[in-house]
Design a protein around this motif. Sequence first.
Motif, PDB file in Angstrom:
ATOM      1  N   SER A 286       0.847  -1.198   0.000  1.00 17.13           N
ATOM      2  CA  SER A 286       0.000   0.000   0.000  1.00 17.13           C
ATOM      3  C   SER A 286       0.876   1.238   0.000  1.00 17.13           C
ATOM      4  O   SER A 286       1.954   1.251   0.591  1.00 17.13           O
ATOM      5  N   ILE A 287       0.394   2.277  -0.671  1.00 15.04           N
ATOM      6  CA  ILE A 287       1.155   3.534  -0.697  1.00 15.04           C
ATOM      7  C   ILE A 287       0.582   4.541   0.304  1.00 15.04           C
ATOM      8  O   ILE A 287       1.123   5.620   0.469  1.00 15.04           O
ATOM      9  N   THR A 288      -0.518   4.175   0.949  1.00 15.62           N
ATOM     10  CA  THR A 288      -1.122   5.087   1.936  1.00 15.62           C
ATOM     11  C   THR A 288      -1.327   4.382   3.280  1.00 15.62           C
ATOM     12  O   THR A 288      -2.460   4.333   3.780  1.00 15.62           O
ATOM     13  N   PRO A 289      -0.271   3.830   3.851  1.00 15.39           N
ATOM     14  CA  PRO A 289      -0.481   3.100   5.111  1.00 15.39           C
ATOM     15  C   PRO A 289      -0.593   4.032   6.316  1.00 15.39           C
ATOM     16  O   PRO A 289      -0.013   5.113   6.330  1.00 15.39           O
ATOM     17  N   SER A 290      -1.365   3.596   7.298  1.00 12.84           N
ATOM     18  CA  SER A 290      -1.448   4.304   8.584  1.00 12.84           C
ATOM     19  C   SER A 290      -0.675   3.490   9.615  1.00 12.84           C
ATOM     20  O   SER A 290      -0.284   2.358   9.344  1.00 12.84           O
ATOM     21  N   VAL A 291      -0.532   4.095  10.785  1.00 19.21           N
ATOM     22  CA  VAL A 291       0.211   3.417  11.856  1.00 19.21           C
ATOM     23  C   VAL A 291      -0.625   2.254  12.407  1.00 19.21           C
ATOM     24  O   VAL A 291      -1.847   2.369  12.525  1.00 19.21           O
ATOM     25  N   VAL A 292       0.055   1.175  12.733  1.00 21.38           N
ATOM     26  CA  VAL A 292      -0.633  -0.005  13.276  1.00 21.38           C
ATOM     27  C   VAL A 292      -1.138   0.298  14.692  1.00 21.38           C
ATOM     28  O   VAL A 292      -0.459   0.961  15.468  1.00 21.38           O
TER      29      VAL A 292
ATOM     30  N   ALA B   8      -4.192  -4.982   7.359  1.00 17.83           N
ATOM     31  CA  ALA B   8      -2.721  -4.913   7.437  1.00 17.83           C
ATOM     32  C   ALA B   8      -2.100  -4.935   6.044  1.00 17.83           C
ATOM     33  O   ALA B   8      -2.519  -5.710   5.181  1.00 17.83           O
ATOM     34  N   VAL B   9      -1.151  -4.048   5.843  1.00 14.96           N
ATOM     35  CA  VAL B   9      -0.463  -3.935   4.544  1.00 14.96           C
ATOM     36  C   VAL B   9       1.029  -3.721   4.778  1.00 14.96           C
ATOM     37  O   VAL B   9       1.448  -3.380   5.882  1.00 14.96           O
ATOM     38  N   VAL B  10       1.787  -3.915   3.721  1.00 15.14           N
ATOM     39  CA  VAL B  10       3.212  -3.556   3.777  1.00 15.14           C
ATOM     40  C   VAL B  10       3.332  -2.153   3.196  1.00 15.14           C
ATOM     41  O   VAL B  10       2.923  -1.915   2.058  1.00 15.14           O
ATOM     42  N   GLY B  11       3.843  -1.246   4.002  1.00 15.40           N
ATOM     43  CA  GLY B  11       3.885   0.161   3.595  1.00 15.40           C
ATOM     44  C   GLY B  11       4.993   0.469   2.606  1.00 15.40           C
ATOM     45  O   GLY B  11       6.118   0.031   2.769  1.00 15.40           O
TER      46      GLY B  11
ATOM     47  N   ARG C 170       5.920   4.063   1.065  1.00 16.62           N
ATOM     48  CA  ARG C 170       5.628   5.494   0.885  1.00 16.62           C
ATOM     49  C   ARG C 170       6.481   6.083  -0.223  1.00 16.62           C
ATOM     50  O   ARG C 170       7.580   5.704  -0.422  1.00 16.62           O
TER      51      ARG C 170
END
Lengths: 160, 171
Positions: B72-78, B166-169, B171
């Motif tokens: 993902s290119i738009t991940p948030s904090v876990v 859950a994704v692999v970030g 950015r």
Amino acid sequence: MRKKTGLGQKKELDAQLNLTPFIDLLSTCVCFLLITAVWIEIGTVEVKQSHGTSAAQEKKESYDLDLVFKDPTEMRLNLKKNGKRVKSFKVKDESFEGMLSQLNQTITGQVLTFKKKTIEIATATVTPRSTVDYGSLISTLDVLRKNKIVNIGVLTARGN
Amino acid sequence: MILNQSMVAADAFEKHLINRRRKKHWGLKAAGFTLMLTSMVDMFSMLVVFLLQTFSSSPEILVTKGVELPDSITPSVVKEAPVLAISRDGNLYLDQQLVGPTKDVAKKPNELLKKLNVIKKNWAKSHTTPFTGEINLQADRDIKSTVVAQIMGILTSSQFQSIELAVVGHR
């Protein structure tokens, strides 16, 4: 190096650094940081399911967007206001990546500036298909989040 | 460390090392052993700076075995929350414990609902604030999106409305 002072006394100018504790400290730091290092950044994409949840109560009186997958390279966008469809867009391309690019252009150019006015998308819902894999679904959610549409829900597909 | 070969101007530790070497290799040609301290300290310093820069204090979640997360290119904090995982082999895990095959759970979600209720009860015991409904969902990137949607539907019906995919970030 020693230098004579005005009073004739010799004063040491160079400070000696005790290397042993310095190297000890550095080694300890390196070990600790290597053990606690995170090599793969795990993030999340937040989804608020809007069917009968608190997310629905927070909905403002503005536009909603439905994204319905037909297949991995075709999607239909329904722009709704107060539950009624006001405009429908078809997004299609030969590849999934091309379709995502088209989707981004449609959202930026036609949805968010609907009738030459900047509008706000309160909620967006995505209806997947069994032919669409989970990775592609996340990429679609990425396009929405990139356009600052954050209240996203994923519907359970009725048909395959 | 470069050791002085003469006992003159050597400190106690160096004297000890020279004496030991002389006793050990008496009559033999002294094998030179030098350690470039400057380079070593430089390397250590650079390593420490690099590792400090990449240091992260945010919570980490364990990725379940058999799950390859999507990018993902738009991940948030876990966020710290229970972890539900759908692996590539079709099994469903809740906090690393097997619940059953995903297809069966989707048809008969009673066992999953029971376990989710236990989590909710435990939350109520340990928190004074209302239940937030947060859950981390890990799913393999190649599984059908409809399967994920079905599981999300079950979670929603069990008051887990804020689902963190859950994704692999990147950015």
